[in-house]
Design an enzyme around this catalytic site. Sequence first.
Site, short mmCIF file in Angstrom:
data_model
loop_
_atom_site.label_atom_id
_atom_site.label_comp_id
_atom_site.label_asym_id
_atom_site.label_seq_id
_atom_site.Cartn_x
_atom_site.Cartn_y
_atom_site.Cartn_z
CB SER A 107 -0.96 -0.06 1.18
OG SER A 107 -2.13 0.62 0.85
CG HIS A 133 -5.80 -2.61 1.20
ND1 HIS A 133 -5.08 -2.32 0.07
CD2 HIS A 133 -5.29 -1.84 2.19
CE1 HIS A 133 -4.16 -1.40 0.36
NE2 HIS A 133 -4.27 -1.10 1.65
C1 GCU Z 1 -5.50 4.57 2.07
C2 GCU Z 1 -5.01 5.39 0.90
C3 GCU Z 1 -4.19 4.55 -0.07
C4 GCU Z 1 -3.12 3.78 0.66
C5 GCU Z 1 -3.73 2.99 1.80
C6 GCU Z 1 -2.71 2.26 2.68
O1 GCU Z 1 -6.49 3.68 1.64
O2 GCU Z 1 -6.12 5.98 0.28
O3 GCU Z 1 -3.60 5.36 -1.05
O4 GCU Z 1 -2.43 2.95 -0.24
O5 GCU Z 1 -4.43 3.87 2.65
O6 GCU Z 1 -1.55 2.66 2.75
O7 GCU Z 1 -3.12 1.29 3.34
#
Ligand code: GCU
Length: 434
Positions: free
Chosen positions: A273, A414
């Site tokens: 992420s 995610h």
């Molecule tokens: C949020 C953000 C993303 C990021 C994520 C993370 O969802 O919008 O851009 O990648 O956090 O780091 O878990």
Amino acid sequence: MLRLMSTIRSFIVASSILSTAVLVMTILAATARADFPDVEQLPERSTLPDPLAMFDGTPVRTAAEWRERRRPELIKLFEWYMYGAAPAAPQVEASTDSVDEVLDGKARMKQVTITFGPSAEKRAGRINLLLFVPAGKKQPAPVFLGLNFRGNHMVLAHPAIHLPRLWMPSGPGMVDNRATEAGRGLEAPHWPLEKVIERGYAVATFYHGDIKLDKPTWDDGTPSLYFQPGQTAPAEHEWGTIAAWAWGLSRAVDYLSTDPDIDARRIAVFGHSRNGKTALLAGALDERIALVIPSQAGCGGTSPSRGTVGESVERINTVFPHWFDGTFKKFNKATSKLPFDQHCLMALVAPRPLLLTNATGDQWANPTGQFEMLKAAEPVFKLLGTEGCGAAEMPPENELVNTHLGYFIRPGKHDMSPVEWAQWLDFADKHLPK
Ligand code: GCU
């Protein structure tokens, strides 16, 4: 250990002769304006910018032209319009604080403090690196290096791991935004260390907050050490948080390249992420990184800024104003003016191998758009003599495209899970230099 310290010291002595020159160059680099127009003056581009065309449109036809002209230009463009420019590499010093046998004797766990700064007086930059090395190996090991979100103590439940004292995002194991004993090992399910060690790899990690806390304030961490007197935040084209974290990964690479337990030719950088966005940027900029794995990195990382699925540039700049430089916000409603898209950042990794991993349930990170970016980077990988991606279409779930430009998507959400790690290991087995 003594050998390591003396290697690092002789490096420092040798480099101190150059330090004044380096300082002057750093100041010049920080103050020099790149010759790029303001965002309002950039043309709209209805199609993706061609990685093999210079900013002025001149085609890039050979590997030499790519290396000598286009690659440096693209780096400057990304620094100018998106991530902000980081200072030149400083001298690093490292000391090993502890060594413990862990994972039933299968690994040695080292805690290493890496320090650095803009000058000898401001040497307050600090990374607490946690390193697991396969035990009893005669050859130096390849290593997976990646940032963690909430402290080294979360990665494995072991009493010797220092509890971080820095601010932490709230969540399980935190009290008043501080790490507690209750947090030990809470992230261990996301870090299948034993499996990775059994496959012969070392693992290195540190909390990204060591470099810069994940907050829109600028009074902590390494960037503040680099401020001019009176400065309280990075200037418009200076590093945002993601660039600072990526620079921090390079400081860990500085150290790992001197550790006799590690094979400096085989350093893989990964990240999930926001840490995946960072992994890609670090891999793009630092050619000592041999293999790059941004996982579910999404907007500002591996998905197209021009994309219409999931997170938008406007949204990321609004919710996380500190991640990118000041200029990137000017593209909030004008992404078609960007002189690049994220396929150009992927192209900067070429000819080194790159793997994107994703999850179908994580449409926020636009997995389909990421595959399009990968394909759009392919001409550069091919120009530099690699096989590229091979697959014409995005693969079905759970099928690794294990080519030089790899791709994998699994069902689910995610997350950084052992399913990803299994792909990363297979990919590294095949594509790290032998
Ligand atoms: C949020 C953000 C993303 C990021 C994520 C993370 O969802 O919008 O851009 O990648 O956090 O780091 O878990």
